[in-house]
Motif scaffolding. Structure first.
Motif, short mmCIF file in Angstrom:
data_model
loop_
_atom_site.label_atom_id
_atom_site.label_comp_id
_atom_site.label_asym_id
_atom_site.label_seq_id
_atom_site.Cartn_x
_atom_site.Cartn_y
_atom_site.Cartn_z
N ILE A 162 36.39 19.11 -17.17
CA ILE A 162 35.49 18.63 -18.23
C ILE A 162 34.08 18.96 -17.76
O ILE A 162 33.72 18.65 -16.62
CB ILE A 162 35.70 17.14 -18.52
N MET A 163 33.29 19.59 -18.59
CA MET A 163 32.08 20.20 -18.05
C MET A 163 30.90 20.18 -19.02
O MET A 163 31.07 20.13 -20.24
CB MET A 163 32.35 21.65 -17.64
N LEU A 164 29.74 20.22 -18.42
CA LEU A 164 28.49 20.40 -19.14
C LEU A 164 27.96 21.79 -18.82
O LEU A 164 27.74 22.13 -17.65
CB LEU A 164 27.45 19.36 -18.71
N ALA A 214 31.48 16.22 -23.81
CA ALA A 214 31.60 17.42 -22.99
C ALA A 214 32.85 18.21 -23.38
O ALA A 214 33.85 17.64 -23.81
CB ALA A 214 31.66 17.02 -21.52
N LEU A 215 32.80 19.51 -23.21
CA LEU A 215 33.98 20.35 -23.43
C LEU A 215 34.98 20.11 -22.31
O LEU A 215 34.61 19.76 -21.19
CB LEU A 215 33.58 21.82 -23.47
N CYS A 233 32.45 18.77 -14.01
CA CYS A 233 31.62 19.82 -13.42
C CYS A 233 30.40 20.09 -14.29
O CYS A 233 30.35 19.72 -15.46
CB CYS A 233 32.43 21.12 -13.30
N ARG A 234 29.44 20.76 -13.67
CA ARG A 234 28.29 21.31 -14.40
C ARG A 234 28.23 22.80 -14.12
O ARG A 234 28.66 23.26 -13.06
CB ARG A 234 26.99 20.63 -13.96
N ALA A 235 27.70 23.55 -15.08
CA ALA A 235 27.59 25.01 -14.91
C ALA A 235 26.37 25.51 -15.65
O ALA A 235 25.92 24.91 -16.64
CB ALA A 235 28.85 25.70 -15.43
#
Length: 282
Positions: free
Chosen positions: A152-154, A176-177, A224-226
């Motif tokens: 699950i990420m931003l 979040a996606l 996570c973040r990206a």
């Protein structure tokens, strides 16, 4: 240290060394200080203060562990509630300190209900190790509760963050996606794939933030973040109803509950909320 998400934490001492002895578990279940979880409507029951409810041990199929005083705690195998979204309003009342135990019991119960037969030969299997595995008397295969990894990420771009909306969300909610990690795939690759598939965005510099056990049915949410390489969206309408970039001010207003905020944020029980709060504090 990473931020602590709802449902995360040890809950009880799981006392793995005690699980191997059926006689020892029976003695624990017979103790006067032993307690068994109460279930109601497919969920561990809570009182008006959001605390889990307990009673003397009657079934004790699942050994949940020992509390700080050494008292054993058990649960029956109850038919769990079907969908997360139908019970989220109730879960919002759950006391934070009881949330890890709630998640463990619900996930275990659901796994036992769905895995009564051996996946190797099809014979009915037996509960062993206090409910933390099942063994087939026909072929001796042992099966353990599964956990499904989900990223699950931003995705971030110049102080904006990408959020999406699924059709079953409450009106105005964006989150979040997310998506399951596939066979043979790393966490980083899963993040990049899911953002590309759902929103058409390429990302780099994937960074782990935190994780959360999610008991519907039994997932490990890996937050996570990206960094996004662009902002032009190509939305997969089979997965998302909508996706948008939101500014830091818009996210802050939503998290603060300001009237007229651009969107409704995910609830405090979701790690997506933890992700957004961590992003605001970065």
């Amino acid at each position: 240290m990473p931020p602590k998400a709802f449902f995360a934490g040890p809950g009880l001492d799981r006392a793995d060394a005690l699980r191997a002895s059926p006689h020892g578990l029976a003695e624990l279940g017979a103790r006067r200080d032993g307690r068994e979880m109460v279930w109601r409507d497919g969920l561990p029951a809570m009182d008006d203060n959001g605390k889990l409810q307990w009673r003397p041990v009657a079934d004790g199929s699942l050994f949940l562990g020992l509390d700080r005083a050494g008292a054993p705690h058990f649960s029956a195998i109850a038919e769990p509630a079907a969908m997360a979204f139908s019970v989220l309003p109730l879960i919002a009342q759950l006391d934070d300190s009881d949330a890890p135990l709630f998640a463990a019991a619900l996930s275990l119960a659901r796994w036992h209900v769905r895995h009564r037969f051996c996946a190797n030969c099809g014979h009915s299997s037996d509960i062993v190790r206090g409910g933390w595995s099942r063994r087939c008397p026909q072929c001796s295969a042992e099966h353990f509760p599964r956990v499904d990894p989900v990223v699950i990420m931003l995705a971030e771009h110049e102080d904006n963050v990408l959020l999406g909306r699924q059709p079953h969300y409450p009106a105005g909610r964006y989150s979040a996606l997310a998506g399951f990690v596939e066979v043979g795939e790393s966490i980083e690759d899963a993040v990049a794939r899911e953002v590309k598939e759902e929103a058409g965005i390429d990302v780099r510099d994937v960074r782990y933030v935190a994780s959360q056990p999610w008991p519907f049915p039994s997932s490990l949410m890996i937050a996570c973040r990206a960094q996004a390489l662009g902002t032009d969206l190509t939305i997969d309408t089979m997965e998302l109803e909508d996706a948008r970039w939101f500014s830091r001010d818009e996210v802050q207003a939503a998290i603060s509950g300001e009237e007229g905020a651009a969107f409704q944020p995910p609830p405090r029980t979701a790690i997506a909320r933890t992700l957004l709060e961590e992003w605001l504090g970065a």
